[in-house]
Design a protein around this motif. Structure first.
Motif, PDB file in Angstrom:
ATOM      1  N   ALA A  26     -22.616 -14.877 -73.895  1.00  0.00           N
ATOM      2  CA  ALA A  26     -21.747 -14.963 -73.738  1.00  0.00           C
ATOM      3  C   ALA A  26     -21.214 -13.817 -75.277  1.00  0.00           C
ATOM      4  CB  ALA A  26     -21.795 -16.386 -75.113  1.00  0.00           C
ATOM      5  N   ALA A  27     -22.360 -13.287 -76.148  1.00  0.00           N
ATOM      6  CA  ALA A  27     -21.269 -11.844 -77.199  1.00  0.00           C
ATOM      7  C   ALA A  27     -21.542 -11.046 -76.282  1.00  0.00           C
ATOM      8  CB  ALA A  27     -23.457 -12.358 -77.577  1.00  0.00           C
ATOM      9  N   GLY A  28     -22.232 -10.680 -75.129  1.00  0.00           N
ATOM     10  CA  GLY A  28     -22.174  -9.328 -74.470  1.00  0.00           C
ATOM     11  C   GLY A  28     -20.808  -9.706 -73.693  1.00  0.00           C
ATOM     12  N   GLY A  29     -20.409 -10.884 -73.328  1.00  0.00           N
ATOM     13  CA  GLY A  29     -19.052 -11.427 -72.677  1.00  0.00           C
ATOM     14  C   GLY A  29     -18.205 -10.865 -73.522  1.00  0.00           C
ATOM     15  N   SER A  30     -18.280 -10.919 -74.880  1.00  0.00           N
ATOM     16  CA  SER A  30     -17.305 -10.770 -76.017  1.00  0.00           C
ATOM     17  C   SER A  30     -16.636  -9.101 -76.172  1.00  0.00           C
ATOM     18  CB  SER A  30     -17.338 -11.563 -77.077  1.00  0.00           C
ATOM     19  OG  SER A  30     -18.930 -10.840 -77.763  1.00  0.00           O
ATOM     20  N   ILE A  31     -18.047  -8.563 -76.144  1.00  0.00           N
ATOM     21  CA  ILE A  31     -17.504  -7.148 -76.397  1.00  0.00           C
ATOM     22  C   ILE A  31     -16.966  -6.878 -75.491  1.00  0.00           C
ATOM     23  CG2 ILE A  31     -18.988  -5.037 -76.364  1.00  0.00           C
ATOM     24  CD1 ILE A  31     -21.231  -6.580 -77.361  1.00  0.00           C
ATOM     25  N   GLY A  32     -17.720  -6.614 -73.824  1.00  0.00           N
ATOM     26  CA  GLY A  32     -16.811  -6.503 -72.876  1.00  0.00           C
ATOM     27  C   GLY A  32     -14.636  -7.068 -72.603  1.00  0.00           C
ATOM     28  N   VAL A  33     -14.987  -8.020 -73.150  1.00  0.00           N
ATOM     29  CA  VAL A  33     -13.121  -9.299 -73.057  1.00  0.00           C
ATOM     30  C   VAL A  33     -12.197  -7.832 -74.254  1.00  0.00           C
ATOM     31  CG1 VAL A  33     -12.155 -10.718 -73.532  1.00  0.00           C
ATOM     32  CG2 VAL A  33     -14.120 -10.989 -72.324  1.00  0.00           C
ATOM     33  N   CYS A  34     -13.450  -7.861 -75.739  1.00  0.00           N
ATOM     34  CA  CYS A  34     -12.916  -6.765 -76.373  1.00  0.00           C
ATOM     35  C   CYS A  34     -12.195  -5.178 -75.928  1.00  0.00           C
ATOM     36  CB  CYS A  34     -13.533  -7.200 -77.534  1.00  0.00           C
ATOM     37  SG  CYS A  34     -13.021  -6.496 -78.977  1.00  0.00           S
ATOM     38  N   CYS A  35     -13.231  -5.101 -74.737  1.00  0.00           N
ATOM     39  CA  CYS A  35     -12.732  -3.270 -75.007  1.00  0.00           C
ATOM     40  C   CYS A  35     -11.286  -3.499 -73.933  1.00  0.00           C
ATOM     41  CB  CYS A  35     -14.139  -2.727 -74.420  1.00  0.00           C
ATOM     42  SG  CYS A  35     -15.189  -2.446 -75.345  1.00  0.00           S
ATOM     43  N   ILE A 203     -19.001  -3.290 -64.003  1.00  0.00           N
ATOM     44  CA  ILE A 203     -20.174  -3.428 -64.407  1.00  0.00           C
ATOM     45  C   ILE A 203     -21.157  -4.372 -65.359  1.00  0.00           C
ATOM     46  CG2 ILE A 203     -22.488  -1.654 -64.306  1.00  0.00           C
ATOM     47  CD1 ILE A 203     -20.724  -1.700 -61.917  1.00  0.00           C
ATOM     48  N   PHE A 204     -20.655  -4.099 -67.049  1.00  0.00           N
ATOM     49  CA  PHE A 204     -21.500  -4.739 -68.203  1.00  0.00           C
ATOM     50  C   PHE A 204     -20.954  -6.226 -67.867  1.00  0.00           C
ATOM     51  CE2 PHE A 204     -20.308  -5.713 -72.688  1.00  0.00           C
ATOM     52  CZ  PHE A 204     -21.669  -6.149 -72.541  1.00  0.00           C
ATOM     53  N   MET A 411     -32.508  -1.117 -61.685  1.00  0.00           N
ATOM     54  CA  MET A 411     -30.991  -1.007 -61.673  1.00  0.00           C
ATOM     55  C   MET A 411     -29.903  -1.301 -61.896  1.00  0.00           C
ATOM     56  SD  MET A 411     -31.541   1.603 -59.565  1.00  0.00           S
ATOM     57  CE  MET A 411     -30.448   2.579 -60.157  1.00  0.00           C
ATOM     58  N   ARG A 412     -30.684  -2.900 -62.618  1.00  0.00           N
ATOM     59  CA  ARG A 412     -29.662  -3.350 -63.404  1.00  0.00           C
ATOM     60  C   ARG A 412     -29.736  -2.627 -65.284  1.00  0.00           C
ATOM     61  NH1 ARG A 412     -30.744  -8.823 -64.825  1.00  0.00           N
ATOM     62  NH2 ARG A 412     -32.891  -9.187 -63.967  1.00  0.00           N
ATOM     63  N   VAL A 413     -31.056  -2.440 -65.102  1.00  0.00           N
ATOM     64  CA  VAL A 413     -31.010  -1.396 -66.012  1.00  0.00           C
ATOM     65  C   VAL A 413     -30.946   0.186 -65.994  1.00  0.00           C
ATOM     66  CG1 VAL A 413     -32.345  -0.233 -67.955  1.00  0.00           C
ATOM     67  CG2 VAL A 413     -33.131  -2.483 -66.601  1.00  0.00           C
ATOM     68  N   VAL A 414     -30.331   1.050 -64.976  1.00  0.00           N
ATOM     69  CA  VAL A 414     -30.162   1.669 -65.348  1.00  0.00           C
ATOM     70  C   VAL A 414     -28.881   2.340 -64.257  1.00  0.00           C
ATOM     71  CG1 VAL A 414     -32.167   2.242 -65.657  1.00  0.00           C
ATOM     72  CG2 VAL A 414     -31.152   2.624 -62.523  1.00  0.00           C
ATOM     73  N   THR A 415     -27.952   0.920 -64.512  1.00  0.00           N
ATOM     74  CA  THR A 415     -26.892   1.476 -63.634  1.00  0.00           C
ATOM     75  C   THR A 415     -25.969   1.856 -64.785  1.00  0.00           C
ATOM     76  OG1 THR A 415     -26.976  -0.074 -61.653  1.00  0.00           O
ATOM     77  CG2 THR A 415     -24.860  -0.003 -62.001  1.00  0.00           C
ATOM     78  N   SER A 416     -25.395   1.313 -65.159  1.00  0.00           N
ATOM     79  CA  SER A 416     -24.918   1.463 -66.905  1.00  0.00           C
ATOM     80  C   SER A 416     -24.994   3.085 -66.881  1.00  0.00           C
ATOM     81  CB  SER A 416     -24.880   0.387 -67.358  1.00  0.00           C
ATOM     82  OG  SER A 416     -25.995   0.695 -68.319  1.00  0.00           O
ATOM     83  N   ALA A 655     -24.484  -2.493 -71.958  1.00  0.00           N
ATOM     84  CA  ALA A 655     -25.073  -2.903 -70.880  1.00  0.00           C
ATOM     85  C   ALA A 655     -26.307  -2.661 -70.071  1.00  0.00           C
ATOM     86  CB  ALA A 655     -24.364  -2.428 -69.967  1.00  0.00           C
ATOM     87  N   PHE A 656     -26.495  -1.633 -71.356  1.00  0.00           N
ATOM     88  CA  PHE A 656     -28.492  -0.758 -70.967  1.00  0.00           C
ATOM     89  C   PHE A 656     -29.104  -1.822 -72.378  1.00  0.00           C
ATOM     90  CE2 PHE A 656     -31.179   1.587 -72.967  1.00  0.00           C
ATOM     91  CZ  PHE A 656     -32.694   1.398 -72.423  1.00  0.00           C
ATOM     92  N   LEU A 657     -28.857  -2.354 -73.159  1.00  0.00           N
ATOM     93  CA  LEU A 657     -29.126  -2.920 -74.633  1.00  0.00           C
ATOM     94  C   LEU A 657     -29.216  -4.237 -73.446  1.00  0.00           C
ATOM     95  CD1 LEU A 657     -27.399  -1.983 -77.662  1.00  0.00           C
ATOM     96  CD2 LEU A 657     -30.482  -1.239 -76.600  1.00  0.00           C
ATOM     97  N   VAL A 658     -28.477  -4.903 -73.141  1.00  0.00           N
ATOM     98  CA  VAL A 658     -28.529  -6.132 -72.558  1.00  0.00           C
ATOM     99  C   VAL A 658     -30.100  -6.408 -71.848  1.00  0.00           C
ATOM    100  CG1 VAL A 658     -27.281  -8.049 -71.509  1.00  0.00           C
ATOM    101  CG2 VAL A 658     -26.210  -6.944 -73.731  1.00  0.00           C
ATOM    102  N   SER A 659     -29.369  -5.240 -70.570  1.00  0.00           N
ATOM    103  CA  SER A 659     -30.361  -5.177 -69.559  1.00  0.00           C
ATOM    104  C   SER A 659     -31.656  -5.478 -69.984  1.00  0.00           C
ATOM    105  CB  SER A 659     -29.700  -4.140 -68.284  1.00  0.00           C
ATOM    106  OG  SER A 659     -28.143  -4.551 -68.016  1.00  0.00           O
ATOM    107  N   VAL A 660     -31.780  -4.534 -70.723  1.00  0.00           N
ATOM    108  CA  VAL A 660     -32.835  -4.453 -71.240  1.00  0.00           C
ATOM    109  C   VAL A 660     -33.458  -5.256 -71.661  1.00  0.00           C
ATOM    110  CG1 VAL A 660     -33.043  -2.897 -73.193  1.00  0.00           C
ATOM    111  CG2 VAL A 660     -34.950  -2.291 -71.237  1.00  0.00           C
TER     112      VAL A 660
END
Length: 763
Positions: A26-35, A203-204, A411-416, A655-660
């Motif tokens: 939810a927190a990661g999605g909120s950052i994406g929606v804000c952008c 992607i995020f 690849m989920r980690v490095v894609t972004s 995206a990197f921080l969430v994935s890792v």
């Protein structure tokens, strides 16, 4: 509905770790929606700016009632900012129109000013000379394009506007005379924002929807084995992802609301707006509240396909199938388009951006980026399989076998990060293209001020303004119209009063200049002064310190200075170079302009204009060949692009921080199992780094090549002088090296010192 409620019960009853992952989604999605909301609202902010500017535009005509209201609009520059003054003389006849932001028209001697002008009058009292009269009120927000605008309505007598004034018919045009961003430039900005923000954003949001995918798939497979239908299992999976997406969308809209309140009051460089301009529209809310959950549903449906189709294989952790090779068609299609445009530049017949080509360029860049993301698991699988078969290193063997078994995990980690490097190249192309359009062709910018409005002290202070590197006087010879014969045109000449050093700083080159001598100025590429006769004398009127008129006669010399001037430079109008020592002490030309020269860099131009305004606030400054409104547009465009780059960076790093973080949680059981077998912690750290760094390095090389091709295709179709941005390659290589280092550091927490056997217990 029963399956959906079951998914919610599993979500909140599956332990603290699952709830933490849900909140992370939810927190990661909120950052994406804000952008996303910010990107969608930028056009509305610009439209609101232009709409208010068009609504207050005076509509006038040359003919009207004899006693109608007269109006005269002046658009001048105060430093690097545009200053608009509307002079109004009220009449008794005709319509009684009132502009937005005012309740009545100003009477003679009254001045209505914007808040920015009111602050200016307090900080620079000399600027009151621009506004004859007393301050009677402040213009409301509906009458201003933005809060920092310099705008004023000045009430005058009808006699003062009798010659130049026009009859007022009303206020309001269908378009803004000076839009915040030109439509052609706005297209480039939209393309840049879509490349910088929307591609990484997709992607995020997909990454956020696939958090804890492995553990969730095992839980879904168990439900499927217990007898739950395929659609029911998908609904259970959708419960977590869709609820997290909806919660993230609501939080993201709230974050944007707070961000809009702060940014609208603090402002960005060159871009200010009212909070209402950035208010969330129905369309933006619908896109965020509907589009993001739909994307989460599609991602969860695809990720749950294996658990619903073959649940036994998921529970027994069967090696998954190799990635499909068909996904490479998207990458090949995008590369085919951009390579086609690059080929037109190589053969000397560059394609234009007209018609279908404009859509093809955007489609090529987008397909290349999307294809790059979808092809990365396939490339990682092929690389891991080949290295694992040939290497004799235990570290590489462990790392590549894991990537071969789960090509999508790393690849989920490095894609972004790969996508972040890719979009940097098209962003460089947009910046280069806009710089070529908005920046003067020469490296020198001239500023012309009437000498009559400057004192000796002001003139000296202007010469010392930071950024001014040369100065001089442009004076015109005097023509006695009373003594002229009918049918005979009296000739005149323009002289530049400057030293040889100042002349060289104002021109590309100057050969033959000698200090202390008057010389002819000859530009081989211009016909100015070609008809002058050597020895002919021209009079120049001067005025000494006591106010007495003098005359200085200058004969056309035989000596010449061959020079090459910049395009649009004020020096091109001069025919003679006169040394400052030729003027009598204390004497100043009557018909002359004070000329300053500095760098043409937009930032330095703004600094020089602001410095001029600080020394001579009411002087009429003319940036030769440059429009102040255009300079303001450059600032807005640079701000929007910088905002897009910052958002793209934030999204990529998030995206990197969430994935890792998610990968560290999911891989704990596997890392613990290998550690219990006897692998050392140092070996495991090397394995984790290799699992991430090798596929990342492959993806970055492909991103650099594909990005430069996409950038070149954009520059070629743009028609600019620069088509191959070789200068930007070192910066991208350094950025790629930094990305590799960050990814390596991010993979280290996967292998810790503490061993917890509980992590590998059977479910």
């Amino acid at each position: 509905m029963r399956e959906f409620l079951l998914g919610l019960r599993l979500l909140f009853g599956a332990g603290r770790g699952n709830r933490i992952r849900f909140l992370l989604m939810a927190a990661g999605g909120s950052i994406g929606v804000c952008c996303l909301a910010l990107v969608l609202t930028v056009p509305a902010i610009l439209d609101a700016h232009d709409g208010r500017a068009a609504a207050r535009q005076p509509v006038s005509s040359a003919e009207g009632p004899a006693d109608g209201t007269l109006v005269l609009q002046r658009d001048d520059a105060y430093g690097s900012r545009s200053f608009t003054r509307v002079f109004v003389a009220q009449g008794t006849g005709g319509p009684r129109a009132v502009p937005p932001g005012l309740s009545e028209l100003p009477s003679p001697g009254e001045v209505f000013v914007s808040p920015a002008v009111r602050d200016l009058l307090r900080s620079a009292p000399a600027a009151k000379a621009l506004l004859p009269g007393h301050e009677a009120g402040v213009i409301g927000p509906s009458g201003l394009a933005h809060p920092d605008e310099l705008y004023a309505y000045v009430g005058t007598d009808r006699a003062e506007l009798a010659r130049e004034g026009r009859t007022l018919k009303g206020f309001g045009y269908g378009y803004a005379s000076f839009p915040a961003v030109e439509p052609s430039t706005l297209t480039d900005v939209r393309f840049a924002l879509a490349t910088l923000v929307l591609l990484p954003l997709g992607i995020f949001l997909s990454v956020c929807a696939r958090l804890s995918a492995a553990s969730r798939m095992r839980r879904l497979a168990a439900l499927r084995l217990l007898g739950l239908s395929i659609k029911g299992t998908q609904r259970v999976n959708a419960a977590e992802t869709v609820v997290a997406a909806v919660l993230g969308a609501v939080l993201g809209l709230g974050e944007y609301w707070l961000l809009n309140q702060v940014m609208s009051r603090a402002g960005l460089p060159g871009l200010r707006w009212y909070p209402g301009d950035g208010a969330l529209s129905v369309t933006t809310i619908a896109v965020c509240l509907v589009g993001c959950p739909v994307l989460a549903w599609l991602v969860s449906r695809k990720s749950a396909r294996d658990a619903t189709a073959n649940p036994l294989a998921v529970r027994r952790t069967v090696v998954p199938r190799a990635p499909s090779k068909w996904v490479g068609l998207l990458l090949l299609s995008g590369l085919g388009i951009v390579c086609g445009f690059c080929a037109t530049g190589l053969v000397g017949h560059p394609a234009s951006s007209l018609g279908v080509n404009a859509l093809l360029v955007v489609a090529g860049v987008a397909l290349t980026g999307i294809g790059l993301v979808l092809t990365l698991p396939l490339l990682s699988y092929a690389l891991a399989r080949r290295v694992a078969r040939t290497t004799r290193s235990l570290t590489l063997n462990l790392a590549m076998r894991r990537n071969e078994a789960e090509p999508g995990s790393a690849m989920r980690v490095v894609t972004s990060l790969v996508l972040l490097v890719y979009v940097a190249s098209p962003a460089q192309g947009v910046l280069i293209q806009l710089e070529q359009v908005t920046r003067p062709s020469g490296t020198v910018q001239d500023y012309s001020l009437p000498l009559a409005g400057l004192g000796i002290r002001e003139q000296r202070d202007l010469e010392e303004v930071p950024g001014v590197r040369a100065h001089g006087l442009l004076m015109n010879s005097w023509v006695d119209l009373d003594a002229s014969q009918p049918g005979v045109i009296m000739s005149s000449v323009t002289a530049l009063v400057a030293t040889c050093a100042d002349l060289r700083r104002m021109t590309v080159r100057a050969e033959g200049c000698v200090d202390g001598r008057a010389l002819r100025l000859v530009d081989p590429n211009s016909s100015v002064g070609s008809d002058m006769e050597t020895g002919k004398s021209f009079p120049f009127r001067l005025r000494d310190g006591g106010g007495r008129d003098k005359r200085l006669n200058i004969a056309v010399p035989a000596g010449r200075i061959v020079y090459s001037g910049y395009s649009g430079s004020a020096v091109g109008s001069a025919e003679l170079l006169v040394p400052p020592s030729a003027l009598p002490a204390g004497a100043r030309p009557r018909d002359a302009k004070f000329l300053l020269a500095g760098s043409s860099d937009p930032g330095k131009v703004r600094a020089v204009l602001d410095g001029i305004a600080a020394v001579a606030p009411i002087a009429e400054t003319e940036p030769v060949g440059l429009n102040v409104q255009g300079l303001e547009q450059i600032t807005v465009v640079e701000t929007l692009l910088a905002l897009g780059m910052i958002m793209g960076l934030v999204i990529g790093v998030a995206a990197f921080l969430v994935s890792v973080t998610d990968r560290a949680v999911e891989r704990r059981a596997q890392v613990t199992a290998v550690t219990l077998i006897g692998a050392r912690a140092r070996t495991m750290r090397a394995v984790q780094c290799a699992q991430v760094v090798l596929p990342l390095a492959l993806g970055l090389v492909l991103a650099l090549v594909a990005g430069k091709l996409a950038e070149s295709s954009y520059l070629i179709t743009g028609g600019g002088a620069i088509r191959w941005d070789v200068a930007g390659v070192p910066l991208l290589v350094l950025a790629a090296a930094g990305v590799v280092g960050m990814a390596a550091l991010g993979s280290l927490p996967l292998a810790g010192r503490r061993i917890d056997p509980e992590l590998i217990r059977r479910d």
